[in-house]
Enzyme design. Structure first.
Site, mmCIF file in Angstrom:
data_model
loop_
_atom_site.group_PDB
_atom_site.id
_atom_site.type_symbol
_atom_site.label_atom_id
_atom_site.label_comp_id
_atom_site.label_asym_id
_atom_site.label_seq_id
_atom_site.Cartn_x
_atom_site.Cartn_y
_atom_site.Cartn_z
ATOM 1 N N SER A 51 41.683 41.896 40.706
ATOM 2 C CA SER A 51 40.200 41.866 40.818
ATOM 3 C C SER A 51 39.972 40.672 41.425
ATOM 4 O O SER A 51 40.403 39.651 41.719
ATOM 5 C CB SER A 51 39.526 41.695 39.326
ATOM 6 O OG SER A 51 38.244 41.227 39.482
ATOM 7 N N TYR A 62 39.374 37.769 30.973
ATOM 8 C CA TYR A 62 39.700 38.629 32.101
ATOM 9 C C TYR A 62 40.184 38.255 33.070
ATOM 10 O O TYR A 62 41.151 38.376 33.730
ATOM 11 C CB TYR A 62 38.419 39.756 32.285
ATOM 12 C CG TYR A 62 38.796 40.626 33.264
ATOM 13 C CD1 TYR A 62 39.480 41.825 33.113
ATOM 14 C CD2 TYR A 62 38.051 40.529 34.458
ATOM 15 C CE1 TYR A 62 39.738 42.636 33.941
ATOM 16 C CE2 TYR A 62 38.176 41.526 35.520
ATOM 17 C CZ TYR A 62 39.020 42.675 35.311
ATOM 18 O OH TYR A 62 39.197 43.466 36.172
#
Length: 310
Positions: free
Chosen positions: A184, A197
Protein backbone atom coordinates in the site's frame (compact mmCIF):
# COMPACT_ATOMS: atom_id res chain seq x y z
CA UNK A 1 3.21 32.01 -55.47
CA UNK A 2 1.67 28.75 -56.56
CA UNK A 3 5.12 27.16 -56.72
CA UNK A 4 5.82 28.27 -53.14
CA UNK A 5 2.59 26.72 -51.92
CA UNK A 6 3.39 23.49 -53.73
CA UNK A 7 6.87 23.43 -52.23
CA UNK A 8 5.53 24.08 -48.71
CA UNK A 9 2.90 21.37 -49.20
CA UNK A 10 5.51 18.88 -50.40
CA UNK A 11 7.78 19.65 -47.44
CA UNK A 12 4.88 19.31 -44.98
CA UNK A 13 3.83 16.03 -46.61
CA UNK A 14 7.37 14.69 -46.39
CA UNK A 15 7.65 15.63 -42.72
CA UNK A 16 4.25 14.05 -42.05
CA UNK A 17 5.27 10.81 -43.75
CA UNK A 18 8.66 10.84 -41.98
CA UNK A 19 6.89 11.13 -38.61
CA UNK A 20 4.05 8.73 -39.41
CA UNK A 21 6.12 5.77 -40.62
CA UNK A 22 8.18 5.41 -37.38
CA UNK A 23 4.98 5.79 -35.34
CA UNK A 24 3.24 3.05 -37.32
CA UNK A 25 6.30 0.81 -37.02
CA UNK A 26 6.38 1.47 -33.26
CA UNK A 27 2.70 0.54 -32.91
CA UNK A 28 3.16 -2.65 -34.94
CA UNK A 29 6.25 -3.75 -33.01
CA UNK A 30 4.57 -2.93 -29.71
CA UNK A 31 1.43 -4.88 -30.66
CA UNK A 32 3.54 -7.91 -31.62
CA UNK A 33 5.53 -7.63 -28.39
CA UNK A 34 2.42 -7.32 -26.22
CA UNK A 35 0.76 -10.27 -27.95
CA UNK A 36 3.88 -12.39 -27.46
CA UNK A 37 4.35 -11.41 -23.80
CA UNK A 38 0.70 -11.74 -22.85
CA UNK A 39 0.56 -15.01 -24.72
CA UNK A 40 3.24 -16.26 -22.35
CA UNK A 41 0.68 -16.02 -19.52
CA UNK A 42 -1.48 -18.73 -21.06
CA UNK A 43 -1.57 -21.80 -18.86
CA UNK A 44 0.30 -20.16 -15.97
CA UNK A 45 -0.90 -21.24 -12.53
CA UNK A 46 -1.77 -18.08 -10.59
CA UNK A 47 -2.68 -18.29 -6.90
CA UNK A 48 -4.61 -15.26 -5.60
CA UNK A 49 -5.37 -14.68 -1.93
CA UNK A 50 -8.28 -12.48 -0.91
CA UNK A 51 -9.97 -13.54 -4.16
CA UNK A 52 -13.52 -13.47 -2.79
CA UNK A 53 -14.07 -9.73 -3.43
CA UNK A 54 -12.55 -6.37 -4.31
CA UNK A 55 -9.09 -6.29 -5.82
CA UNK A 56 -8.60 -10.05 -5.49
CA UNK A 57 -11.75 -10.71 -7.49
CA UNK A 58 -10.69 -8.19 -10.14
CA UNK A 59 -7.26 -9.84 -10.35
CA UNK A 60 -8.92 -13.20 -10.88
CA UNK A 61 -10.78 -11.79 -13.90
CA UNK A 62 -7.65 -10.13 -15.34
CA UNK A 63 -5.48 -13.24 -15.17
CA UNK A 64 -8.23 -15.68 -16.13
CA UNK A 65 -9.20 -13.81 -19.29
CA UNK A 66 -5.52 -13.83 -20.27
CA UNK A 67 -5.51 -17.63 -20.24
CA UNK A 68 -4.22 -18.39 -16.73
CA UNK A 69 -5.20 -21.24 -14.45
CA UNK A 70 -6.36 -19.20 -11.47
CA UNK A 71 -6.55 -20.62 -7.96
CA UNK A 72 -9.00 -18.64 -5.84
CA UNK A 73 -8.14 -18.44 -2.15
CA UNK A 74 -10.00 -16.77 0.73
CA UNK A 75 -11.97 -17.70 3.83
CA UNK A 76 -15.49 -17.40 2.40
CA UNK A 77 -16.18 -20.48 0.29
CA UNK A 78 -19.57 -19.22 -0.86
CA UNK A 79 -18.08 -16.02 -2.26
CA UNK A 80 -15.32 -17.97 -3.97
CA UNK A 81 -17.99 -20.10 -5.64
CA UNK A 82 -19.66 -16.91 -6.85
CA UNK A 83 -16.40 -15.54 -8.27
CA UNK A 84 -15.72 -18.84 -10.01
CA UNK A 85 -19.17 -18.85 -11.63
CA UNK A 86 -18.72 -15.22 -12.73
CA UNK A 87 -15.39 -16.07 -14.36
CA UNK A 88 -16.92 -18.93 -16.33
CA UNK A 89 -19.96 -16.86 -17.29
CA UNK A 90 -18.17 -13.63 -18.25
CA UNK A 91 -15.26 -15.24 -20.13
CA UNK A 92 -16.82 -18.30 -21.81
CA UNK A 93 -14.50 -18.19 -24.83
CA UNK A 94 -11.27 -18.18 -22.84
CA UNK A 95 -9.34 -21.36 -23.74
CA UNK A 96 -8.14 -22.16 -20.25
CA UNK A 97 -8.59 -24.55 -17.38
CA UNK A 98 -11.47 -23.92 -15.03
CA UNK A 99 -10.75 -21.87 -11.90
CA UNK A 100 -9.84 -23.85 -8.80
CA UNK A 101 -11.05 -23.01 -5.29
CA UNK A 102 -8.88 -23.60 -2.24
CA UNK A 103 -10.31 -21.93 0.88
CA UNK A 104 -7.65 -20.67 3.28
CA UNK A 105 -7.37 -18.33 6.24
CA UNK A 106 -4.21 -16.20 6.37
CA UNK A 107 -4.68 -15.94 10.12
CA UNK A 108 -4.40 -19.72 10.50
CA UNK A 109 -0.63 -19.92 10.08
CA UNK A 110 -0.30 -23.63 10.88
CA UNK A 111 -2.64 -24.63 8.04
CA UNK A 112 -1.06 -22.53 5.27
CA UNK A 113 1.69 -25.02 4.30
CA UNK A 114 -0.88 -27.79 3.86
CA UNK A 115 -3.00 -25.38 1.76
CA UNK A 116 -0.01 -24.92 -0.53
CA UNK A 117 0.52 -28.69 -0.69
CA UNK A 118 -3.10 -29.07 -1.76
CA UNK A 119 -2.73 -26.46 -4.51
CA UNK A 120 0.41 -28.10 -5.87
CA UNK A 121 -1.29 -31.51 -5.75
CA UNK A 122 -4.11 -30.10 -7.88
CA UNK A 123 -2.04 -28.03 -10.32
CA UNK A 124 1.44 -29.58 -10.30
CA UNK A 125 3.15 -26.28 -9.54
CA UNK A 126 2.64 -22.56 -8.89
CA UNK A 127 3.91 -20.01 -11.41
CA UNK A 128 2.65 -16.80 -9.80
CA UNK A 129 1.64 -16.16 -6.19
CA UNK A 130 -0.32 -12.95 -5.61
CA UNK A 131 -0.38 -12.04 -1.91
CA UNK A 132 -3.45 -9.84 -1.91
CA UNK A 133 -5.40 -10.87 1.21
CA UNK A 134 -5.32 -8.60 4.25
CA UNK A 135 -7.16 -6.25 6.59
CA UNK A 136 -6.83 -2.61 7.64
CA UNK A 137 -7.44 -0.62 10.81
CA UNK A 138 -8.86 2.70 11.97
CA UNK A 139 -7.79 4.24 15.25
CA UNK A 140 -4.99 6.07 17.01
CA UNK A 141 -1.96 4.15 18.24
CA UNK A 142 -2.74 5.12 21.85
CA UNK A 143 -6.32 3.84 21.68
CA UNK A 144 -5.61 0.65 19.72
CA UNK A 145 -5.39 -2.53 21.74
CA UNK A 146 -2.24 -4.57 21.34
CA UNK A 147 -4.40 -7.50 20.24
CA UNK A 148 -5.45 -5.46 17.18
CA UNK A 149 -1.82 -4.71 16.28
CA UNK A 150 -1.05 -8.40 16.60
CA UNK A 151 -4.05 -9.42 14.49
CA UNK A 152 -3.03 -7.16 11.62
CA UNK A 153 0.57 -8.32 11.77
CA UNK A 154 -0.57 -11.94 11.88
CA UNK A 155 -2.71 -11.63 8.75
CA UNK A 156 -0.98 -8.95 6.67
CA UNK A 157 2.60 -9.90 7.47
CA UNK A 158 3.00 -13.32 9.08
CA UNK A 159 0.20 -14.91 7.03
CA UNK A 160 1.67 -13.53 3.82
CA UNK A 161 5.25 -14.58 4.52
CA UNK A 162 4.17 -18.01 5.82
CA UNK A 163 2.34 -18.64 2.55
CA UNK A 164 5.28 -17.29 0.55
CA UNK A 165 7.79 -19.48 2.41
CA UNK A 166 5.58 -22.51 1.74
CA UNK A 167 5.50 -21.76 -2.00
CA UNK A 168 9.18 -20.88 -2.42
CA UNK A 169 10.75 -24.38 -2.29
CA UNK A 170 8.76 -25.55 -5.31
CA UNK A 171 9.69 -22.40 -7.23
CA UNK A 172 13.37 -22.81 -6.32
CA UNK A 173 13.24 -26.43 -7.44
CA UNK A 174 11.81 -25.41 -10.82
CA UNK A 175 14.16 -22.40 -10.99
CA UNK A 176 11.32 -20.08 -11.92
CA UNK A 177 8.41 -18.23 -10.41
CA UNK A 178 6.93 -14.84 -9.63
CA UNK A 179 5.74 -13.52 -6.27
CA UNK A 180 3.54 -10.44 -6.13
CA UNK A 181 2.87 -8.76 -2.79
CA UNK A 182 0.14 -6.15 -2.61
CA UNK A 183 1.37 -3.55 -0.17
CA UNK A 184 0.00 0.00 0.00
CA UNK A 185 1.05 3.62 -0.31
CA UNK A 186 0.68 3.49 3.47
CA UNK A 187 3.46 0.94 3.48
CA UNK A 188 5.67 3.70 2.09
CA UNK A 189 4.31 6.64 4.08
CA UNK A 190 2.54 6.14 7.40
CA UNK A 191 -0.46 8.35 8.15
CA UNK A 192 -2.39 9.05 11.38
CA UNK A 193 -5.01 6.51 12.51
CA UNK A 194 -3.36 3.68 10.52
CA UNK A 195 -0.41 2.68 12.72
CA UNK A 196 -1.20 -1.06 12.72
CA UNK A 197 -1.88 -1.24 9.00
CA UNK A 198 1.11 0.88 7.99
CA UNK A 199 3.42 -1.13 10.25
CA UNK A 200 2.30 -4.42 8.70
CA UNK A 201 2.82 -3.09 5.18
CA UNK A 202 6.20 -1.54 6.09
CA UNK A 203 7.26 -4.99 7.30
CA UNK A 204 6.06 -6.61 4.08
CA UNK A 205 8.03 -4.10 2.02
CA UNK A 206 11.25 -4.92 3.91
CA UNK A 207 10.73 -8.68 3.70
CA UNK A 208 10.08 -8.42 -0.03
CA UNK A 209 13.23 -6.36 -0.65
CA UNK A 210 15.37 -8.95 1.12
CA UNK A 211 13.64 -11.85 -0.61
CA UNK A 212 14.02 -10.25 -4.04
CA UNK A 213 17.80 -10.18 -3.66
CA UNK A 214 17.98 -13.75 -2.37
CA UNK A 215 15.85 -15.45 -5.03
CA UNK A 216 17.20 -13.58 -8.03
CA UNK A 217 19.70 -16.40 -8.66
CA UNK A 218 16.78 -18.84 -8.89
CA UNK A 219 15.05 -16.81 -11.62
CA UNK A 220 12.25 -15.94 -9.22
CA UNK A 221 10.82 -12.44 -9.67
CA UNK A 222 9.47 -10.27 -6.86
CA UNK A 223 6.98 -7.47 -7.49
CA UNK A 224 5.72 -5.18 -4.73
CA UNK A 225 2.64 -3.14 -5.60
CA UNK A 226 1.75 -0.08 -3.54
CA UNK A 227 -1.72 1.18 -4.49
CA UNK A 228 -3.46 4.23 -3.13
CA UNK A 229 -7.13 4.12 -2.17
CA UNK A 230 -9.18 1.48 -3.98
CA UNK A 231 -12.97 1.37 -3.93
CA UNK A 232 -13.35 -1.92 -2.05
CA UNK A 233 -14.73 -3.14 1.27
CA UNK A 234 -11.35 -2.69 3.00
CA UNK A 235 -12.55 0.20 5.19
CA UNK A 236 -15.83 -1.58 5.98
CA UNK A 237 -13.95 -4.59 7.31
CA UNK A 238 -11.17 -2.58 8.98
CA UNK A 239 -10.70 -3.12 12.71
CA UNK A 240 -11.14 -0.25 15.14
CA UNK A 241 -8.95 0.21 18.21
CA UNK A 242 -11.17 -2.16 20.18
CA UNK A 243 -11.13 -4.87 17.50
CA UNK A 244 -14.68 -4.20 16.28
CA UNK A 245 -15.39 -3.71 12.58
CA UNK A 246 -15.21 -0.12 11.35
CA UNK A 247 -18.31 -0.73 9.23
CA UNK A 248 -18.04 2.48 7.20
CA UNK A 249 -16.99 3.23 3.64
CA UNK A 250 -14.53 6.10 4.03
CA UNK A 251 -14.75 9.06 1.67
CA UNK A 252 -11.24 8.51 0.33
CA UNK A 253 -11.99 4.82 -0.25
CA UNK A 254 -15.27 5.64 -2.00
CA UNK A 255 -13.43 8.03 -4.33
CA UNK A 256 -10.55 5.60 -4.94
CA UNK A 257 -9.50 3.69 -8.03
CA UNK A 258 -11.74 0.92 -9.28
CA UNK A 259 -10.45 -2.59 -8.50
CA UNK A 260 -10.51 -3.34 -12.23
CA UNK A 261 -8.17 -0.42 -13.01
CA UNK A 262 -5.66 -1.48 -10.35
CA UNK A 263 -5.88 -5.16 -11.34
CA UNK A 264 -5.04 -4.28 -14.94
CA UNK A 265 -2.04 -2.22 -13.79
CA UNK A 266 -0.84 -5.15 -11.68
CA UNK A 267 -1.15 -7.62 -14.56
CA UNK A 268 0.85 -5.24 -16.77
CA UNK A 269 3.50 -4.98 -14.04
CA UNK A 270 3.79 -8.76 -13.83
CA UNK A 271 4.07 -9.09 -17.59
CA UNK A 272 6.78 -6.42 -17.69
CA UNK A 273 8.63 -7.94 -14.73
CA UNK A 274 8.60 -4.74 -12.69
CA UNK A 275 10.13 -4.91 -9.22
CA UNK A 276 8.14 -2.13 -7.61
CA UNK A 277 4.98 -0.32 -8.67
CA UNK A 278 3.19 2.64 -7.12
CA UNK A 279 -0.40 3.17 -8.27
CA UNK A 280 -1.37 6.42 -6.64
CA UNK A 281 -2.67 9.95 -7.11
CA UNK A 282 -0.47 13.00 -7.56
CA UNK A 283 -1.07 14.05 -3.92
CA UNK A 284 0.03 10.64 -2.63
CA UNK A 285 3.15 10.79 -4.78
CA UNK A 286 3.97 14.21 -3.33
CA UNK A 287 3.68 12.63 0.13
CA UNK A 288 6.11 9.87 -0.86
CA UNK A 289 8.50 12.47 -2.29
CA UNK A 290 8.35 14.65 0.84
CA UNK A 291 8.87 11.70 3.19
CA UNK A 292 12.00 10.70 1.29
CA UNK A 293 13.62 14.06 0.57
CA UNK A 294 12.01 16.56 2.98
CA UNK A 295 10.96 14.49 6.03
CA UNK A 296 10.59 17.51 8.33
CA UNK A 297 7.93 19.00 6.06
CA UNK A 298 6.20 15.63 5.82
CA UNK A 299 6.13 15.26 9.63
CA UNK A 300 4.55 18.73 9.98
CA UNK A 301 1.90 17.90 7.38
CA UNK A 302 1.02 14.63 9.12
CA UNK A 303 0.86 16.34 12.53
CA UNK A 304 -1.55 18.88 11.06
CA UNK A 305 -3.65 16.08 9.58
CA UNK A 306 -3.73 14.26 12.93
CA UNK A 307 -4.84 17.45 14.74
CA UNK A 308 -7.64 18.02 12.20
CA UNK A 309 -9.04 14.53 12.75
CA UNK A 310 -9.76 15.26 16.43
Amino acid sequence: MEEKRTMVWNIASSIGIALTIPYILYKVVRAVYIKKVYGALAGKVVVITGASSGLGEALAHEFYKNGCQVVLCARRRQELDRVRMDLLKMHPTVPTLHPIIVPLDLGNLDQLPSNVDKIIALTGHIDILINNGGISNRGSACDTKLSVDMELMKINYFGTITLTKAVLPSMVKRNQGHIVSISSVQGLIAIPERSSYSASKHALQAFSDSLRAEVNKHNIHMTVVSPGYIKTQLSLNALTGTGAKHGQLDKNTEQGYTPEFVANKILNSVVQGKKEVVIASFIARIGIFLRKYFPTIYFLVMAHRANKSH
